[in-house]
Structure formats: structure tokens, C-alpha cells
Design a protein around this motif. Structure first.
Motif, PDB file in Angstrom:
ATOM      1  N   UNK A  94       6.502  18.092  34.228  1.00  0.00           N
ATOM      2  CA  UNK A  94       7.456  17.933  33.137  1.00  0.00           C
ATOM      3  C   UNK A  94       7.327  19.087  32.161  1.00  0.00           C
ATOM      4  N   UNK A  95       8.464  19.655  31.754  1.00  0.00           N
ATOM      5  CA  UNK A  95       8.505  20.708  30.733  1.00  0.00           C
ATOM      6  C   UNK A  95       9.293  20.164  29.552  1.00  0.00           C
ATOM      7  N   UNK A  96       8.641  20.119  28.398  1.00  0.00           N
ATOM      8  CA  UNK A  96       9.291  19.637  27.180  1.00  0.00           C
ATOM      9  C   UNK A  96       9.837  20.843  26.416  1.00  0.00           C
TER      10      UNK A  96
ATOM     11  N   UNK B  64      22.926  25.871  31.548  1.00  0.00           N
ATOM     12  CA  UNK B  64      22.803  26.732  32.728  1.00  0.00           C
ATOM     13  C   UNK B  64      21.403  26.651  33.313  1.00  0.00           C
ATOM     14  N   UNK B  65      20.417  26.582  32.438  1.00  0.00           N
ATOM     15  CA  UNK B  65      19.029  26.468  32.898  1.00  0.00           C
ATOM     16  C   UNK B  65      18.805  25.136  33.597  1.00  0.00           C
ATOM     17  N   UNK B  66      19.282  24.056  32.996  1.00  0.00           N
ATOM     18  CA  UNK B  66      19.109  22.718  33.581  1.00  0.00           C
ATOM     19  C   UNK B  66      19.775  22.636  34.949  1.00  0.00           C
ATOM     20  N   UNK B  67      20.976  23.206  35.058  1.00  0.00           N
ATOM     21  CA  UNK B  67      21.688  23.178  36.340  1.00  0.00           C
ATOM     22  C   UNK B  67      20.910  23.923  37.423  1.00  0.00           C
ATOM     23  N   UNK B  68      20.361  25.095  37.068  1.00  0.00           N
ATOM     24  CA  UNK B  68      19.596  25.868  38.043  1.00  0.00           C
ATOM     25  C   UNK B  68      18.319  25.138  38.455  1.00  0.00           C
ATOM     26  N   UNK B  69      17.628  24.554  37.493  1.00  0.00           N
ATOM     27  CA  UNK B  69      16.391  23.838  37.810  1.00  0.00           C
ATOM     28  C   UNK B  69      16.674  22.612  38.665  1.00  0.00           C
ATOM     29  N   UNK B  70      17.773  21.919  38.380  1.00  0.00           N
ATOM     30  CA  UNK B  70      18.077  20.686  39.115  1.00  0.00           C
ATOM     31  C   UNK B  70      18.499  20.942  40.551  1.00  0.00           C
ATOM     32  N   UNK B  71      18.956  22.172  40.838  1.00  0.00           N
ATOM     33  CA  UNK B  71      19.385  22.483  42.208  1.00  0.00           C
ATOM     34  C   UNK B  71      18.345  23.271  42.997  1.00  0.00           C
ATOM     35  N   UNK B  72      17.720  24.247  42.353  1.00  0.00           N
ATOM     36  CA  UNK B  72      16.795  25.130  43.069  1.00  0.00           C
ATOM     37  C   UNK B  72      15.322  24.786  42.857  1.00  0.00           C
ATOM     38  N   UNK B  73      15.025  23.998  41.822  1.00  0.00           N
ATOM     39  CA  UNK B  73      13.623  23.666  41.511  1.00  0.00           C
ATOM     40  C   UNK B  73      13.552  22.194  41.117  1.00  0.00           C
ATOM     41  N   UNK B  74      13.868  21.334  42.057  1.00  0.00           N
ATOM     42  CA  UNK B  74      13.964  19.909  41.727  1.00  0.00           C
ATOM     43  C   UNK B  74      12.630  19.280  41.369  1.00  0.00           C
TER      44      UNK B  74
ATOM     45  N   UNK C  10      10.712  20.399  39.147  1.00  0.00           N
ATOM     46  CA  UNK C  10      10.499  20.614  37.717  1.00  0.00           C
ATOM     47  C   UNK C  10      11.442  19.699  36.938  1.00  0.00           C
ATOM     48  N   UNK C  11      10.870  18.875  36.083  1.00  0.00           N
ATOM     49  CA  UNK C  11      11.650  17.984  35.228  1.00  0.00           C
ATOM     50  C   UNK C  11      11.620  18.521  33.799  1.00  0.00           C
ATOM     51  N   UNK C  12      12.750  18.400  33.110  1.00  0.00           N
ATOM     52  CA  UNK C  12      12.868  18.968  31.766  1.00  0.00           C
ATOM     53  C   UNK C  12      13.411  17.921  30.804  1.00  0.00           C
ATOM     54  N   UNK C  13      12.798  17.839  29.625  1.00  0.00           N
ATOM     55  CA  UNK C  13      13.395  17.099  28.511  1.00  0.00           C
ATOM     56  C   UNK C  13      13.778  18.121  27.444  1.00  0.00           C
TER      57      UNK C  13
ATOM     58  N   UNK D 176       2.473  25.669  36.434  1.00  0.00           N
ATOM     59  CA  UNK D 176       3.519  26.075  37.380  1.00  0.00           C
ATOM     60  C   UNK D 176       4.918  25.698  36.900  1.00  0.00           C
ATOM     61  N   UNK D 177       5.082  24.472  36.399  1.00  0.00           N
ATOM     62  CA  UNK D 177       6.405  24.027  35.975  1.00  0.00           C
ATOM     63  C   UNK D 177       6.903  24.843  34.792  1.00  0.00           C
ATOM     64  N   UNK D 178       6.036  25.137  33.847  1.00  0.00           N
ATOM     65  CA  UNK D 178       6.419  25.938  32.679  1.00  0.00           C
ATOM     66  C   UNK D 178       6.764  27.360  33.100  1.00  0.00           C
ATOM     67  N   UNK D 179       5.950  27.939  33.984  1.00  0.00           N
ATOM     68  CA  UNK D 179       6.209  29.294  34.463  1.00  0.00           C
ATOM     69  C   UNK D 179       7.560  29.373  35.168  1.00  0.00           C
ATOM     70  N   UNK D 180       7.881  28.362  35.956  1.00  0.00           N
ATOM     71  CA  UNK D 180       9.182  28.325  36.638  1.00  0.00           C
ATOM     72  C   UNK D 180      10.313  28.243  35.626  1.00  0.00           C
TER      73      UNK D 180
END
Length: 312
Positions: free
Chosen positions: A92-94, A108-118, A120-123, A280-284
Motif C-alpha cells: 500500500x502507498x499512501x 493518470x497515475x492511478x490508471x497506470x498502476x491499476x493496469x500495469x502494476x496491480x 500496488x495499492x494506492x490511497x 518496492x511499492x513506493x519505488x514503483x
């Protein structure tokens, strides 16, 4: 020194008193006093002195508070790194971000993470830079999208943190297309002295600039929602100033946007504790944010292209 004593120290610094720190930590006030006394004995120098009914940190105390913040950052990074390793690179990345980035860059960031880096979860939490900086420092957020003006010094509290520049954007005057200055390629603030204004709550720089030019602006509406601001301008209530980044998202029909002359660029940047890049999640998330910011800066906003007129 041990970590419990440092946590008490940091909370006393944040709240300003032993009593408030005790309430926040769920301790008794005597327990907080005891931990602070033990810490001062370990350091060998006073960390706080009483000033009437309040407390004042000594120079040694301020130094130790800064190191305590860094120590807690390392601990949080270690915790997240272990969790990410267990989840095979996930986690999780806050994220905390300012308003105009929440309607442009962040989606745009959320869309990319949700498709290419599933994995990684973001709030996301919206906050102005001062509050965002506090959330990063205290560990309540992992990553911050902040902004400031190009002629400003480094804000207090960022000295020990990592700052990654992303992009710059301009300030624009937004007005109806029938406004007398709508055909101009750029507009100077002094030319708008007689206009009514629809402005956001945070407008100290705007007010100072108007004062320097010798006029007091007639602010007829205070609104902090970008769409609501455009609706009110479209109705004829007044003109406004908006960032170029906000205008990437949407410009209502009937409005034109012109760059404001003699106004500094605004810088958008990432703020985080350096050790968080080991997670790793933050770096991504950082890599994706930087890539999307570059794309956004390269395209430029489509600001009223069909209604742009040549200056006479």
C-alpha cells in the motif's frame, strides 16, 4: 536512548506539552515525564526547558527531534519493505496531493498502476502543501505531491527529506470569451484591477501582488472547487486565476484562458523520506508519477484552442 523515549520526544515536540503527548500516546502524564527525564539523562544535556506554562526545546532537543523523525522513517520503510517482500513486491502507498494534481496527474497515475502494476495499492488524500509536508514528516503518508513557486526558498521541514522535481506550470487568467481582454495573447494583472474576482481561499500571493500594483481586488466569491469556480466565471460573476495544471482537466465552453504576465512558475515535486525508496511499492509509484508528469508537461493543456483569437 531507546525508541520509546524518542517516540515520546517526538510527540512532545508535535503537541507542545507533556499532558497533550500523554493523551496522544495513551500514557499517563507522569509516564511521559519519566521517559523524558530518562532521555535527558542518556543524552547528558537538557532537551526542553519550561517557559511559564509552556515548554521550549533547546538546541540539543531540536537536533534530537530531527534525528528521531529520520529514525522513525527508517523503521516505517523497513516495515513496508518486509510487507512488500511478503506480498511479492506489492503493498500500500499512501499518497497525499494538492488539489489541481488530484484532477490531472493523480488520475493518470492511478490508471497506470491499476493496469500495469496491480500489486500496488494506492490511497489518496487531498491536502495543501503545509499539511502534506506534516503528513510525510510524521509518517501518516508515504509520498507527497507538493508545489511551490520557483522564487521561493526551500520550505521549512524539507531539509532531511528527498525532493524530486517533476514539472512546472504557469498561472492563467480565466474569463468569459466576451471579456474585453479575451483576444489578448497574455494579460497583466494590473489590467484587471477593475474586475470582480472569483478566487480560492489560499490567495495570499495574489493579494500581495494586487497591493504592490496599488489596488485592492474585489473578491466577490471564495470557492475551492475548480469546476465551481469555472461555473461562476461563466455566469459572469467575475474573472479568476487558475494553474495550468488544473486547466489540463477541463475548461468550460465559453471561457478563455490567457497566461498571466510577470508571474513566477509553479513547481510540482515529490516529497518523501529517502529510505522509502527501498520499499518496492513506493519505488514503483515514484517511477510512474515521474513518467506521467513528463507526459503531462510535454503535451501542454488544450486551453480553449477553438476560441483562441489573434490579438488585434
Amino acid at each position: 536512548m531507546d525508541v520509546h523515549q524518542l517516540r515520546v520526544l517526538a510527540e512532545v515536540a508535535r503537541t507542545g506539552s507533556y499532558t497533550a503527548a500523554a493523551v496522544s500516546l495513551g500514557y499517563t502524564q507522569p509516564a511521559v515525564s519519566y521517559q523524558m527525564r530518562r532521555l535527558q539523562e542518556a543524552v547528558g544535556a537538557p532537551l526542553v526547558v519550561r517557559t511559564g506554562r509552556g515548554l521550549q526545546f533547546t538546541e540539543v532537543g531540536h537536533v534530537l527531534v530531527r534525528h528521531a523523525d529520520a529514525i522513525f522513517s527508517v523503521m516505517r520503510a523497513a516495515d513496508q519493505e518486509v510487507a512488500s517482500a511478503v506480498a511479492h513486491g506489492g503493498g500500500l502507498v499512501r499518497l497525499v496531493a494538492f488539489q489541481s494534481s488530484c484532477v490531472t496527474l493523480v488520475p493518470r497515475v492511478i490508471e497506470e498502476l491499476s493496469t500495469a502494476h496491480r500489486h500496488v495499492r494506492v490511497t489518496v488524500e487531498q491536502a495543501e502543501p503545509v499539511e502534506a509536508r506534516r503528513l510525510i514528516r510524521t509518517g501518516e503518508a508515504d509520498l507527497g505531491l507538493l508545489c511551490n513557486w520557483e522564487n521561493e526558498e526551500l520550505p521549512d521541514g524539507e531539509e532531511t527529506m528527498l525532493r524530486l522535481e517533476l514539472m512546472t506550470d504557469r498561472r492563467f487568467v480565466v474569463m468569459r470569451e466576451d471579456h474585453p481582454l479575451a483576444a489578448r495573447p497574455t494579460v497583466d494583472l494590473a489590467e484587471l484591477a477593475d474586475n470582480n474576482w472569483v478566487m480560492e481561499s489560499f490567495r495570499d500571493r495574489f493579494l500581495a501582488a494586487c497591493t504592490n500594483l496599488g489596488f485592492a481586488p474585489r473578491v466577490v466569491a471564495t470557492v475551492d472547487d475548480a469546476l465551481a469556480i469555472q461555473v461562476l466565471v461563466s455566469s459572469g460573476l467575475g474573472v479568476t486565476l487558475m494553474s495550468e495544471l488544473a486547466l489540463h482537466a477541463h475548461v468550460m465552453p465559453g471561457l478563455v484562458c490567457r497566461p498571466l504576465d510577470n508571474w513566477p512558475l509553479r513547481r510540482t515535486y515529490l516529497l518523501l523520506w529517502p529510505d522509502m525508496l527501498r520499499v518496492a511499492a513506493v519505488s514503483t509509484a515514484v517511477r510512474v508519477i515521474r513518467a506521467k508528469a513528463q507526459e503531462l508537461a510535454a503535451t501542454g493543456p488544450a486551453i480553449c484552442p477553438s476560441r483562441t483569437r489573434r490579438a488585434p
